[in-house]
Write an enzyme that holds these catalytic residues in place. Structure first.
Site, short mmCIF file in Angstrom:
data_model
loop_
_atom_site.label_atom_id
_atom_site.label_comp_id
_atom_site.label_asym_id
_atom_site.label_seq_id
_atom_site.Cartn_x
_atom_site.Cartn_y
_atom_site.Cartn_z
CB CYS A 332 0.87 -6.42 -4.89
SG CYS A 332 1.14 -7.17 -6.52
CG HIS A 429 5.20 -3.88 -5.07
ND1 HIS A 429 4.97 -4.60 -3.93
CD2 HIS A 429 4.73 -4.62 -6.10
CE1 HIS A 429 4.37 -5.74 -4.26
NE2 HIS A 429 4.22 -5.78 -5.56
#
Length: 487
Positions: A332, A429
């Site tokens: 991310c 994630h």
């Protein structure tokens, strides 16, 4: 007696509110009760994506699992994600509202309370029981005006309260009696009993204190819960300290820079629990030595964390790590840092501007106001190895590097892998949550032995362990009596 509503408040942060709510949710589910969790306001950088495309605190997602439910934005209608000591991103009903200073949010709380009450009405209309988690302590004098997280909420909906305290910290009786002393008379009446958490020792030696506490306050001790040393649940916010046990030889060494706005650190739970892996979170590279795999984690403030990374010398460490053949993964915000540049023309994370990235992947990122929130899955590119997780980011990355993705997801390709195969990044994630995916990624990094843990199974076992503990140690007859007297 089934409580239509029951709230758990703590004498301190980390007293055990989240775990007690989780245990109560699973306990009542076992009794055939349609039960749901609720936390009016949460402040955490660990979040989860909901079934309705929103974002809530990670603890409420775990509590939803305890109820056998998918997480929903109504379970945590106000989420605050700090980006500095005095400011946070404010999320209402799962969607970003704005960045606000502490003073601005204090003024906004009367509006936020309406969002809280709207979610409360929907949940109580749908479920037989709703178990509520407070935030921090109800006795924070400076936060009592306009409170929507603890007694302010309980008073607004006329909800009974259990007060939990952590005996492992010491001073448990002072915590309980002191908290009661700082409440108003109506708030004290609302407390129907106490739970003492994380006890280890001879309960007989504690009994005189329990007798005194009940005589002093006129309220029952509902449970003394033992210290559960091997419990696994995702942390609500604090960085986990669990470690892999090692495989008898030198463990595979993973290093994660601990940056100021480090977010979604539950990404690393499967690695910390892996028997052959050691995970080190380090603020500075000075005493790290070497590493097999370096992971740049998610970040709530990418440009600020990138500046910190450079200031602490991590950029030099990364170059040396790659020169010696080490692997580097970005997740991310960490993925965005690996590119050529990060642009923030609208000031999403602070003052508008651009910064140079680490230049290790041929991509550029522009931060945008619309946050990408989705649960997703797919496979590692070029393989049949399944991955599953969630995306939660405000940036869009573009560039030639994306032609060599790390993942193929339901919505399309994701991430990038460098031409030499040493550097990779992704927006996903939960990348290590599925054992086969974790084994494959560790093999890419140089650890060939399979053995990743099944995180979902561990989570379920942890929730069941909590419910079993509650069934053994919690006095539900006393709870029922307190609920009848309150109601």
């Amino acid at each position: 007696m089934i409580p239509k509503a029951l709230m758990v408040q703590g004498t301190t942060s980390d007293a055990g509110k989240s775990t007690l709510v989780t245990a109560l949710c699973r306990y009542y589910r076992r009794q055939g009760v349609a039960v749901a969790p609720f936390k009016p306001q949460n402040m955490a950088l660990n979040s989860a994506v909901t079934v309705d495309g929103g974002e809530i605190g990670r603890a409420q997602a775990v509590q939803a699992a305890a109820c056998g439910l998918p997480p929903h934005s109504d379970m945590n209608p106000v989420l605050l994600k700090p980006h500095s000591d005095t400011g946070a991103q404010v999320i209402i009903h799962g969607r970003v509202l704005a960045n606000q200073s502490a003073a601005q949010y204090h003024d906004y709380k009367t509006v936020a309370m309406q969002a809280v009450l709207a979610s409360w009405r929907r949940l109580t209309g749908q479920y037989q029981a709703v178990i509520v988690e407070g935030a921090g302590s109800p006795a924070e004098i400076n936060l009592r005006a306009g409170d929507i997280a603890n007694m302010g909420f309980a008073e607004a909906v006329d909800c009974p309260v259990i007060l939990i305290a952590d005996i492992d910290r010491g001073g448990v009786f002072a915590h309980i009696v002191g908290t009661l002393a700082l409440l108003s008379e109506s708030e004290r009446r609302r407390v129907i009993g106490f739970v003492i958490n994380r006890f280890r020792g001879d309960i007989g030696l504690l009994q005189p204190g329990l007798d005194w506490l009940e005589a002093e306050t006129g309220k029952p001790v509902l449970a003394v819960l033992p210290y559960l040393s091997d419990l696994f649940l995702e942390a609500e916010d604090a960085l986990s300290s669990r470690h892999g046990r090692g495989d008898g030889a030198r463990p595979f060494d993973i290093v994660v820079p601990h940056l100021p706005s480090f977010s979604n650190h539950t990404d690393f739970d499967p690695l910390q629990l892996h028997p052959g892996v050691r995970v080190r979170f380090a603020r500075s590279p000075d005493r790290i030595g070497g590493a097999d795999l370096l992971v740049l984690p998610g970040s709530k403030a990418v440009r600020r964390d990138l500046a910190r990374l450079r200031a602490m010398g991590w950029d030099t460490f990364i170059q040396r790590h790659l020169r010696y053949g080490g692997k580097l993964l970005g997740i991310c915000g960490g993925f965005q840092m690996l590119g050529r540049s990060i642009h923030d023309p609208r000031g999403i994370e602070g003052e508008p501007g651009s910064v140079a990235g680490l230049g290790l992947l041929d991509i550029d990122t522009e931060l945008a106001p619309d946050k990408c929130l989705r649960q997703t899955g797919g496979r590692l590119a070029g393989t049949e190895t399944a991955v599953a997780g969630y995306e939660i980011h405000m940036g869009v990355s573009r560039g030639p590097g994306l032609a060599h993705p790390l993942l193929e997801l339901a919505a399309g390709s994701d991430g990038a892998v460098s031409a030499d195969g040493q550097v990779a990044g992704t927006y996903l994630h939960g990348l290590f949550d599925l054992p086969a995916a974790a084994d494959a990624l560790l093999a890419w990094a140089g650890y060939a032995d399979a053995g990743a843990v099944d995180l979902a199974a561990l989570r379920e076992a942890g929730i069941d362990s909590l419910a079993n503990c509650l069934a053994e140690h919690f006095d539900f007859a006393k709870l029922a009596e307190g609920l009848r007297e309150f109601g």
